[in-house]
Structures are given as C-alpha cells and as structure tokens.
Write an enzyme that holds these catalytic residues in place. Structure first.
Site, PDB file in Angstrom:
ATOM      1  N   ASP A 187      -5.812  45.970   6.309  1.00  0.00           N
ATOM      2  CA  ASP A 187      -5.810  47.162   5.461  1.00  0.00           C
ATOM      3  C   ASP A 187      -7.074  48.012   5.510  1.00  0.00           C
ATOM      4  OD1 ASP A 187      -3.913  45.320   4.752  1.00  0.00           O
ATOM      5  OD2 ASP A 187      -4.175  45.547   2.605  1.00  0.00           O
ATOM      6  N   GLU A 419     -10.086  33.325   1.914  1.00  0.00           N
ATOM      7  CA  GLU A 419      -9.346  34.419   2.555  1.00  0.00           C
ATOM      8  C   GLU A 419     -10.036  34.820   3.869  1.00  0.00           C
ATOM      9  OE1 GLU A 419      -9.030  37.835   0.041  1.00  0.00           O
ATOM     10  OE2 GLU A 419      -7.544  38.834   1.312  1.00  0.00           O
TER      11      GLU A 419
HETATM   12  C1  2M8 Z   1      -4.281  42.040   1.842  1.00  0.00           C
HETATM   13  O1  2M8 Z   1      -3.516  43.173   1.445  1.00  0.00           O
HETATM   14  C2  2M8 Z   1      -3.126  43.432   0.096  1.00  0.00           C
HETATM   15  C3  2M8 Z   1      -2.203  44.631   0.103  1.00  0.00           C
HETATM   16  O2  2M8 Z   1      -1.068  44.338   0.842  1.00  0.00           O
HETATM   17  C4  2M8 Z   1      -4.313  43.724  -0.809  1.00  0.00           C
HETATM   18  O3  2M8 Z   1      -5.455  43.741  -0.363  1.00  0.00           O
HETATM   19  O4  2M8 Z   1      -4.068  43.923  -2.003  1.00  0.00           O
HETATM   20  C5  2M8 Z   1      -4.272  42.031   3.386  1.00  0.00           C
HETATM   21  O5  2M8 Z   1      -5.236  41.160   3.892  1.00  0.00           O
HETATM   22  C6  2M8 Z   1      -2.872  41.670   3.904  1.00  0.00           C
HETATM   23  O6  2M8 Z   1      -2.897  41.506   5.289  1.00  0.00           O
HETATM   24  C7  2M8 Z   1      -2.338  40.401   3.249  1.00  0.00           C
HETATM   25  O7  2M8 Z   1      -1.006  40.199   3.639  1.00  0.00           O
HETATM   26  C8  2M8 Z   1      -2.423  40.488   1.715  1.00  0.00           C
HETATM   27  C9  2M8 Z   1      -2.057  39.158   1.037  1.00  0.00           C
HETATM   28  O8  2M8 Z   1      -2.772  38.090   1.616  1.00  0.00           O
HETATM   29  O9  2M8 Z   1      -3.753  40.845   1.309  1.00  0.00           O
END
Ligand code: 2M8
Length: 455
Positions: A187, A419
């Site tokens: 993102d 993460e």
């Molecule tokens: C992150 O994305 C979400 C939005 O979709 C966020 O930051 O709120 C990203 O790293 C994405 O790739 C990942 O799927 C998600 C959940 O782990 O987090």
C-alpha cells in the site's frame, strides 16, 4: 537462542531441530490465536477482519498440518465473492469496530453485484488464491478429499480470474490494473507517491484514523496519503463501484509488475487445477501465454534492464525500483540473464541485503524514499522473502535461496511474528502476532531447502 512469542521472550538453549519444532509450534499458536471461526484474521488488533491475500498465505501455512482448515480458509474467503467475480480485499467480521474504514464507510450494497449483507470492501487485492488452492491440494495426502475441495472451489476461483479478464483488461492482453494502492498489497510503496500526490481532491475527507492506535504513526502512511486513500474510496463509492465508471475517473490506474506476476502464477495454477479436474485448461493456458507476452512487452524496460509498473493515466512507466520489480523471478518468466542480474541486485549490500542485517528490503537502501520502519518503504516482509526464495530456487541460485531462508527464520525466531522488520537491526515493526508471517514460516520450515520447485 531466544524466541519472542506474544510479546514475551522465551529463552531456549537447544539444538537446531528442536528450535525448528518450537518455531513451528509457536507459528501454529499465532494462527490459533487469530482464529475467528471459519478463517483467520491477519493480527489480533490492527487487522481484525479477513484480508484477501493474507488468507491465501494462511491457507498455505495450514496446508501441511491441517488441510481441512486450509480448505476452510479459502472457502470462507470465496463466500465474500461478488457476483461479478471480484473477491474483495476485506471481508468484515460483523460487529467488529477496531478497523477504519469499516462496512458503513464502504457501503458496497450500492453495487448490484455486492453481497447483500454488505460486509465487504469495494476493491480487490493481489490474486494469489488459486496458487494457494493448488498448494492446499498438493499438500493433502488424502487425494479424494483434496480433489473434492478443488471441485468445490473451482467455479469461484475461475470467476475471480474472469473478473480481471473481463473487467480489468484494457489492452485485451490480460495485463490487469489496480485502482487503489490498497489493491496492490504494498500500500505505502514509494512507487505510488507520484500517483497519490497528483490526486487533486475536490474536498478534504473527514474521518478518524484507527490504524495508529496499535502501531506507531511513524510506521504508517502519512495523514496526507491517508486522506487520498479515503478520497479514492469515496469517489468509487459515489459511482457505486461500477468498474467502467471507476476507470473513467482516471484517479489511480496502474498495471503493476508484482500484481500481474501473481495473476500469471494463478493462471498457471488454474491450468493445472482444470487439468486435475478433467476440465479444459485451454482458457487458462492461453490467458497465461498472452499475459506472459504482455509483461515482457509492456513492463520490461530495455533501456534500464528492469521491470516497472505502468501508469495508465500518463501512459508512462513508473520508474521507481522497489522489490516488486523482481517479481518475474518467482514466476519463471524472465531470461536466465535477467534472473542473474536480479539475483545480483537482490544480494547487493547497498540495495536490498544490508551487511550484518536482514534481506530483502522492500525499498532499496540507496533510494531517497528508503525508510527502514515505515511499512512497504524499506522493512523486510516475510511474504516477499517467501516469493524471492522461490524465485532464486527456480533459477538455480540455491545458495542464495538457502541463506535467505536461514536469515528469514532467524529474523522471526529472534524478533517474534511481526508484520515487518527493520532490515538493519531486525527489530519487528507494525502489527504484532502477524498471521502470514507465522503461516509462511510454517511453509519454509516444512521442506527446506527446495520447497516450491514442483509447483
Ligand atoms: C495492509 O493493508 C491494509 C489495507 O488493506 C492497511 O494497512 O490497513 C497491507 O500490508 C496489505 O497488504 C495487507 O493485506 C493488510 C492486512 O495484513 O495490511
């Protein structure tokens, strides 16, 4: 030897075999902790719903020890599928309010294809679900059950492929595009900076961020970027998530290298799945061949000898190199010479593999945008390492693949299931007790050193 689990430090003085067993048990513990019924959330607090590509990784992790559960993960995600085939990027847990933007903001029932309960987002994520389904099949010793599972999810997986080929295929080559940086999965990557910043907002969206409650703001996107993320959402909501209208808005339209390589891998997986089920595989094979050619023709930059995302709005490549430029390595679609150059760049200590630190940086150290703590702008991610390890193996760089596997497991053993990780110090960042880190550690542990060669 120390192992951090659930934020507390456990000290071990043990032999490597025992160490692996403990890491495996700890990883399974993380997945169990994040269990929300039929599926698994990415982390306890930061991401309390189901995410599309996270679920695929989680299914792969479960496939070695608990095939039924792995199947359930994929089936649960497919239940969120829209009637136009899109598998949304989030399937919301009813009543859960810790994440913004929630279903009340998305309001997806404006679109006739959305699930009637409205519990999904209105965009998608990197399509790796078919890859996961095939791995779940392959890792299940009970082939009767495994085949029944494939048969059950084949129509949904096919419709997800159809979605990209019908709704997101402007060139007719299968080279698909994304409409939001959230769709990329990476993102906050600096590749999106010029696009995000060029969005001329007609108003300032009003909202309260929740993503900085559990994770320091310094590791998250800036307020400026986040406003534009929400602005994009509201613009797409205003046109009821109609794909043509979203394209017509021309706010964020990119054909990314990584996304298309995952799509290509999914097409190849679908070709195998169709074959296993006695269905015709021509559709998937033809689509894969066309996409392979389109990636070479449109995303390969001869002058710079690298792959770059394509910005549809400007009709120009986005010449920002990040780890995603190496995606053709794991799909096996680049030449031996290109693979050799990629392996050299990946292992360059000034780029992606710092001396005495941890690879692979999501953004190279030499980049002015490199930030070792901000997500997708520098930290090491376990899903990316998992893909790169596969790529290195595919092209015969076994020593580098083995070293990256060793480093990846060491990183998680010493710093917990985070993460992402600081590439120079190894310190964990972002969400704690992160599911895909646990899941992919399980896969890496399962059959070192050559875990993916047969797929
Ligand atoms: C992150 O994305 C979400 C939005 O979709 C966020 O930051 O709120 C990203 O790293 C994405 O790739 C990942 O799927 C998600 C959940 O782990 O987090």
């Amino acid at each position: 030897m120390t192992l951090h689990v659930n934020g507390s430090m456990v000290i071990f003085f043990i032999m490597p075999e025992q160490q692996n067993t403990d890491l495996r048990e700890a990883a399974l513990g993380i997945l169990r902790e994040n269990d929300i019924g039929r599926a698994t959330k990415p982390s306890p607090n930061q991401y309390p719903h189901l995410w599309n590509w996270d679920t695929a990784f989680i299914a792969i992790g479960y496939s070695h020890s608990n095939p039924e559960r792995a199947e359930l993960e994929i089936e649960a995600l497919l239940d969120s599928q829209w009637d136009n085939g899109m598998v949304p990027h989030i399937l919301f847990t009813p009543g859960e309010t810790r994440y913004f933007p929630g279903p009340d903001v998305w309001q997806v029932t404006r679109n006739p294809f959305a699930p009637r309960n409205g519990l999904t987002s209105g965009i998608t994520q990197p399509p790796i679900l078919a890859v996961a389904a095939l791995k779940v099949f392959k890792n299940n010793p009970d082939k009767k059950q495994a085949l029944a599972f494939l048969r059950k999810c084949f129509p949904g997986l096919k419709r997800f492929i159809d979605f990209f080929l019908k709704e997101r295929n402007p060139d007719g080559t299968g080279l698909t595009y994304i409409v939001h940086s959230w769709e990329s999965g990476l993102d906050n990557s600096p590749r999106w900076d010029p696009l995000i910043q060029s969005i001329q907002m007609e108003y300032q969206p009003e909202f309260n961020r929740l993503d900085t409650v559990y994770v320091p703001a310094s590791q998250r996107p800036s307020n400026n970027d986040y406003s534009r993320y929400i602005y994009l959402l509201e613009q797409y909501r205003d046109v009821d998530y109609d794909q043509k209208a979203i394209f017509g808005k021309g706010l964020f339209l990119v054909q990314p290298v990584l996304f298309n390589c995952l799509f290509y891998w999914s097409l190849r997986s679908m070709e195998t799945i169709a074959h296993l089920l006695g269905e015709s595989s021509d559709y998937f094979r033809n689509a894969a061949n066309n996409l392979q050619q389109a990636i070479q023709e449109k995303l390969w930059n001869r002058e710079l000898q690298a792959y770059f995302d394509w910005n549809i709005i400007t009709g120009q490549p986005l010449l920002t190199e990040t780890v995603s430029s190496f995606a053709p390595l794991f799909t096996g679609i680049c030449t031996e010479e290109t693979a050799f150059n990629m392996a050299r760049r990946i292992t360059n200590p000034k780029g992606y593999w710092p001396v005495g630190g941890y690879a692979v940086c999501s953004t190279p150290i030499w980049s002015p945008s490199f930030d070792p703590e901000n997500y997708w702008r520098g930290p090491v991610w376990i899903n990316i390492n998992w893909l790169i390890i596969r790529g290195l193996q595919q092209y015969g760089f076994f020593d580098q693949a083995e070293e990256l596997t060793r480093l990846t497991l060491e990183l998680v053993t010493q710093n917990g299931f985070r993460e992402h990780y600081h590439p120079q110090t190894g310190v964990g960042g972002g969400a704690q007790r992160f599911s895909w880190t646990a899941a992919l550690v399980l896969d890496l542990l399962h059959d070192r050193p050559i875990s993916h060669l047969t797929d």
